[in-house]
Scaffold this active site. Structure first.
Site, PDB file in Angstrom:
ATOM      1  CD  GLN A 103     124.550  25.396 -41.275  1.00 54.48           C
ATOM      2  OE1 GLN A 103     123.795  26.994 -40.923  1.00 54.48           O
ATOM      3  NE2 GLN A 103     123.418  24.584 -40.991  1.00 54.48           N
ATOM      4  CB  CYS A 143     122.341  17.299 -36.141  1.00 52.82           C
ATOM      5  SG  CYS A 143     121.614  16.671 -35.680  1.00 52.82           S
ATOM      6  CE  LYS A 150     120.960  22.091 -42.935  1.00 53.73           C
ATOM      7  NZ  LYS A 150     120.431  23.148 -41.460  1.00 53.73           N
ATOM      8  CG  HIS A 153     125.245  17.684 -38.450  1.00 51.90           C
ATOM      9  ND1 HIS A 153     124.647  16.773 -38.839  1.00 51.90           N
ATOM     10  CD2 HIS A 153     124.003  18.861 -38.911  1.00 51.90           C
ATOM     11  CE1 HIS A 153     122.818  17.025 -38.913  1.00 51.90           C
ATOM     12  NE2 HIS A 153     122.762  18.383 -38.744  1.00 51.90           N
ATOM     13  CG  ASP A 167     128.130  19.049 -44.050  1.00 54.23           C
ATOM     14  OD1 ASP A 167     127.211  19.661 -44.896  1.00 54.23           O
ATOM     15  OD2 ASP A 167     128.051  18.733 -42.682  1.00 54.23           O
TER      16      ASP A 167
END
Length: 434
Positions: free
Chosen positions: A225, A388, A248, A145, A222
């Protein structure tokens, strides 16, 4: 309170229907059709318990934290720090290893700028481990991303370090052979996504971390997700830093987190400076608190943190392994169903190969924005664009794609409605053939 569940068994359609009752927004119609919300990869919906928790804070406890001695300020500080403990426990980390940020992007920029601060001028000896400069390398992947790419580009531009990236294979998975070659003694930082927001690929975080540590690199994960969709134990993964976003994972916007090993956070130079993060200030200099307050200058996201803890309680009550299994099954339904439609190219692994509960795809002859508008007319909310992740799309030969992403409140019936609508896209636009 969250719905009652049976932790011993898998999630069922009946349970998911009960879950949906906790999310009032899902009961509405959009463009005359029942809403089918398949855009949780962008932002999740919020259950009643989370919204009520934030409202209750403002109604009963609102006050500045860490700054007042009166009863209300103490109550606000207590619930604020209790929320930190709740979220930290959810992620398998200690309370002093969790820094509140506005979102994951803010956390990544905090790291990049703090590393930059350790690269210039006179810095304490303990901070020198974070400094980068000419001859040093920062490694990312081709699937990142922009939030986990652009800050590192900027850090390299400021310091003279070099940015390298691990390429992907044609199926969207990471080229592990290239990873082994690119991780060298020059690598100071290795930043990578746990789960791709485009292909749904789940990277082997523990293996990659071990490879990076073997060459002395710091690891930044990261987890945007992954934190909302699977059980995480960040200490067990042994990553040095990690970021996530609350919006999220059922929480409000404006709240996220940065995890860092305690010794590293205490050695890291601060990024934002001001009130709430200092011990002593004179007209000539300042001394700073230890983490996490060291990185929480100014007024903190208090109500958002309290609501994030409520969201984490909801997810914990439901069961993260159960949520992951449910979404993985929905993801496989998405992929296998899309693969059966003429003119559809699914990005990432084929059906039958493990992935997150999302699927991005190309419709031959129809732009992604047109696909999204067609689906929206049927009440189906998906994401369109480059998500993104322009370099990843460029590698896959695309400028944009359409993405459907699921969460614990989505049903197999919704996936069926989505697939039926996608099958009508090319005929509607008069496109035929491969």
């Amino acid at each position: 309170m969250p719905h009652s569940v049976d932790h011993d068994g898998p999630m069922t359609s009946t349970e998911v229907l009960r879950i949906r009752n906790d999310f009032p927004i899902l009961a509405q119609e959009v463009n005359g059709e029942p809403l089918v919300y398949l855009d949780s990869g962008a932002t999740s919906q919020k259950p009643i318990s989370v919204m009520e928790t934030e409202q209750e804070f403002y109604e009963q406890r609102n006050s500045a934290v860490h700054r007042g001695a009166h009863t209300l300020a103490v109550a606000a500080t207590d619930i604020f720090e209790d929320s930190r403990a709740t979220v930290a426990n959810f992620l398998g980390i200690a309370e002093n290893e969790l820094v509140w940020t506005a979102n994951a992007t803010a956390g990544l920029n905090l790291l990049a700028y703090s590393f930059g601060n350790a690269s210039i001028g006179e810095v304490p000896a303990q901070a020198r481990q974070f400094g980068v400069g000419p001859g040093d390398e920062i490694l990312v992947t081709e699937m990142e991303h922009h939030a986990n790419l652009v800050p590192w580009q900027e850090l390299c531009a400021r310091t003279g370090a070099s940015l390298k990236f691990i390429p992907i294979n044609n199926d969207g998975t990471l080229d592990m052979d290239a990873a082994a070659q690119l991780l060298t003694e020059r690598t100071k930082v290795f930043a990578f996504t746990h789960v791709s927001n485009v292909t749904g690929v789940i990277n082997p975080a523990a293996e990659l971390t071990a490879m990076a540590h073997a060459v002395g690199a710091l690891v930044v994960l990261d987890a945007c997700q992954s934190a909302p969709h699977m059980a995480l134990d960040l200490q067990a993964l042994d990553v040095d830093f990690a970021v996530f976003s609350g919006h999220k994972m059922l929480a409000p916007t404006g709240i996220g987190g940065l995890y860092g090993k305690a010794a590293l956070l205490d050695a890291l130079p601060p990024f934002l400076t001001g009130g709430s993060m200092i011990t002593t200030v004179t007209m000539e200099k300042a001394e700073y608190l230890k983490a996490p307050q060291r990185f929480e200058a100014g007024t903190q996201p208090i109500s958002q943190a309290v609501a994030l803890a409520a969201a984490v309680n909801y997810l914990h009550e439901t069961g993260m392994d159960r949520i992951h299994d449910w979404e993985a099954a929905l993801g496989q339904r998405l992929v296998s169903g899309l693969e059966a439609i003429e003119g559809i190219r699914v990005l990432g692994p084929a059906s039958g190969i493990p992935r997150a509960g999302l699927a991005a795809f190309e419709v031959a002859g129809v732009h992604a924005h047109d696909v999204g508008q067609f689906l929206d007319a049927s009440g189906i909310a998906v994401r369109v664009g480059h998500h993104c992740a322009q370099p990843l799309h460029r590698r896959l030969g695309l400028s944009a794609s359409t993405r459907a992403s699921t969460y614990l409140y989505n049903t197999p019936e919704e996936v069926h409605v989505f697939l039926e609508a996608v099958a009508k896209v090319r005929p509607y636009f008069g496109v035929s053939g491969e």
